[in-house]
Write a protein that holds these residues in place. Structure first.
Motif, short mmCIF file in Angstrom:
data_model
loop_
_atom_site.label_atom_id
_atom_site.label_comp_id
_atom_site.label_asym_id
_atom_site.label_seq_id
_atom_site.Cartn_x
_atom_site.Cartn_y
_atom_site.Cartn_z
N ILE A 146 0.96 -1.25 0.03
CA ILE A 146 0.04 -0.14 0.04
C ILE A 146 0.84 1.16 -0.09
O ILE A 146 1.61 1.38 0.92
N LEU A 147 0.88 2.08 -1.18
CA LEU A 147 1.70 3.12 -1.27
C LEU A 147 0.92 4.37 -0.89
O LEU A 147 0.04 4.62 -1.53
N ARG A 148 1.66 5.34 -0.13
CA ARG A 148 1.19 6.59 0.18
C ARG A 148 2.15 7.82 -0.05
O ARG A 148 2.82 7.99 0.74
N GLY A 149 1.65 8.13 -1.31
CA GLY A 149 2.83 9.40 -1.90
C GLY A 149 2.28 10.55 -1.35
O GLY A 149 1.33 10.86 -0.56
N GLY A 150 3.44 11.67 -1.48
CA GLY A 150 2.98 13.06 -1.12
C GLY A 150 1.85 13.71 -1.75
O GLY A 150 1.47 13.27 -2.91
N SER A 151 1.03 14.55 -1.02
CA SER A 151 -0.23 15.20 -1.72
C SER A 151 0.44 16.06 -2.89
O SER A 151 -0.47 16.20 -3.97
N GLU A 152 1.64 16.49 -2.94
CA GLU A 152 2.18 17.38 -4.03
C GLU A 152 2.52 16.43 -5.22
O GLU A 152 2.47 17.06 -6.42
N ALA A 153 2.35 15.30 -5.19
CA ALA A 153 2.42 14.07 -6.42
C ALA A 153 1.18 13.48 -6.80
O ALA A 153 1.16 12.54 -7.43
N LEU A 154 0.13 13.92 -6.09
CA LEU A 154 -1.22 13.10 -6.23
C LEU A 154 -1.69 12.65 -7.67
O LEU A 154 -1.99 11.47 -8.07
N VAL A 181 -2.63 5.07 -2.36
CA VAL A 181 -3.83 5.66 -1.76
C VAL A 181 -4.13 6.95 -2.29
O VAL A 181 -3.30 7.71 -2.89
N ALA A 182 -5.53 7.12 -2.77
CA ALA A 182 -6.08 8.13 -3.67
C ALA A 182 -6.60 9.29 -3.03
O ALA A 182 -7.28 10.07 -3.55
N THR A 183 -6.04 9.46 -1.98
CA THR A 183 -6.57 10.73 -1.04
C THR A 183 -5.27 11.33 -0.38
O THR A 183 -4.40 10.47 0.15
N ALA A 184 -5.55 12.65 -0.28
CA ALA A 184 -4.26 13.48 0.27
C ALA A 184 -4.52 13.62 1.66
O ALA A 184 -3.62 14.26 2.35
N ASP A 185 -5.54 13.12 2.30
CA ASP A 185 -5.85 13.46 3.56
C ASP A 185 -4.91 12.81 4.51
O ASP A 185 -4.43 11.53 4.54
N ARG A 186 -4.31 13.69 5.45
CA ARG A 186 -3.14 13.05 6.10
C ARG A 186 -3.78 12.01 7.26
O ARG A 186 -2.96 11.26 7.66
N ALA A 187 -5.07 11.99 7.72
CA ALA A 187 -5.49 11.02 8.31
C ALA A 187 -5.12 9.56 7.80
O ALA A 187 -5.07 8.57 8.52
N ALA A 188 -5.02 9.25 6.61
CA ALA A 188 -4.69 8.26 5.96
C ALA A 188 -3.37 7.47 6.46
O ALA A 188 -3.12 6.17 6.58
#
Length: 418
Positions: A146-154, A181-188
């Protein structure tokens, strides 16, 4: 979107996909990697369009040039991602390898088999190419991720995700083996690092604040490194030309990377011969020099270093320099102030070189080579998920082997314990 439910759904899918990918044949995994490479090639224009959206938002939000450079998916960067996939496909598959198989007095054979870790959660910033590197290494090592990239590269990451999904589907492997992960929400992030029932390992890649947060809050084992305070020690027996080339490259090849030298240590006996030459090179390249009292007496342009300088990873054209009595003081300095990342000695004394290798407590220790070689590609790993300065499980550049574990296997033929 309910973040808790969304992340739980990713976890359930990853767990199921992990069981399937762990038993996939090497040929299937390699096919998937090559299909992903083909999808990236075929979708270069779409990748460019989505990346431009991220770059535009980044400029609006005031990202500096270095950050924008890391974010950019140039044609060269896309080609590098494609090359990385083909390189990982060509690497030996570690999964299922049995080593140290030996007979015991009872007649059984005992060995160890290399197995995937399971589900790996990877949290990273800026660089969209990490998405491909992480997916490739996890797939080849039989792990779901499960990959969570930065919101700046969404936008960029979602475009890459579509190519990964296409490749997995073409190879007949579960598309949920790699989920982005398809959301920039930090809660993820908070959910991901506490989903013990679904995720086996967390790998954070990014700035110190991110890694400190993950290490503090995660309830899942973390593979990490906080700092890259790397040293080069020039011994009194060093070859001057080698010393200059190595110390120059280690600092100025690239500044904003974790394997760049931040502190130069020089034996007092050779300092007057080598430091003025190096200072000329550094100053011509705009490197700010901070040194001990003896250093400042040899380099008038240097400013006096503070105690904080020896603890600092600059990631910038700034260098601390300390003149030491010899190898004893050099090793003591490194083990006190270093971050256990990468440290090097320049010497023609074989005995001192072996001692340096043995006594410096870092994940990579080098003799007569630039610290810039501390890299998965340079080590022949194909790519890396990151560099670990931990001592348990994985240390140094983490490639395919670092994403697997070992289990004991026992072979018998009706044997019973007497």
């Amino acid at each position: 979107m309910d973040i808790k439910d969304y992340m739980r759904d990713l976890g359930i899918k990853a767990k199921a996909a992990g069981r399937e990918i762990s038993r996939a044949e090497s040929g299937k995994k390699n096919q998937a990697l090559l299909e992903i490479a083909r999808a990236l090639e075929a979708n270069r224009e779409q990748l460019r369009i989505e990346n431009q959206k991220d770059l535009a938002v980044g400029k609006e939000n005031g990202l500096d040039e270095a950050a924008l450079d890391r974010l950019s998916l140039t044609p060269k960067a896309i080609s590098a991602m494609i090359d990385g996939l083909t390189q990982v496909a060509a690497l030996p598959d570690p999964v299922g390898e049995i080593t140290d198989l030996r007979f015991r007095p009872s007649g059984i054979q005992v060995g160890q088999m290399r197995v995937p870790l399971g589900v790996i959660g990877i949290i990273y910033e800026s660089r969209p190419n990490v998405t491909v590197d992480a997916a490739a290494l996890c797939l080849k090592s039989g792990n779901a991720c499960i990959l969570r990239g930065g919101s700046e590269a969404l936008h960029s990451n979602q475009a890459i995700a579509a190519c990964i999904t296409q490749g997995l589907s073409a190879a007949g492997l579960p598309t949920s083996a790699v989920q982005i992960v398809a959301t920039a929400d930090r809660a993820a992030v908070g959910e991901l690092i506490t989903m013990n029932q679904y995720v086996d390992i967390i790998v954070p890649r990014g700035g110190k604040s991110l890694i400190e947060r993950i290490s503090r809050e995660a309830s899942i084992p973390v593979i990490k490194h906080l700092d890259g305070i790397c040293h080069v020690y020039i011994d009194e027996s060093a070859h001057i030309d080698k010393a200059i080339a190595i110390a120059d490259n280690a600092k100025t090849h690239r500044y904003g990377v974790c394997n760049a030298m931040e502190t130069l240590l020089v034996a007092e006996h050779i300092a007057a011969s080598v430091l003025p030459l190096l200072a000329t090179i550094y100053l011509a390249k705009g490197v700010e020099l901070r040194g001990c009292l003896k250093t400042c007496s040899l380099i008038p342009q240097a400013v006096r270093a503070t105690e904080a300088d020896w603890h600092t990873e600059y990631l910038a054209p700034i260098l601390s320099i300390h003149i030491v009595d010899g190898i004893d003081e050099a090793i003591a300095h490194i083990n006190k102030y270093g971050s256990q990342h990468t440290d090097a000695i320049v010497t023609e004394n074989y005995t001192l070189a072996r001692r340096f290798l043995r006594e410096v407590d870092s994940s990579s220790v080098m003799v007569n080579a630039s610290t810039r070689f501390a890299d998965g590609f340079e080590y022949g790993l194909g790519a890396e998920i990151g560099i670990s300065t931990d001592k348990l499980h994985a240390r140094g550049p983490v490639g395919l082997i670092g994403l697997t574990s070992l289990k004991y296997v026992v072979l018998g033929d009706g044997h019973i314990r007497q």
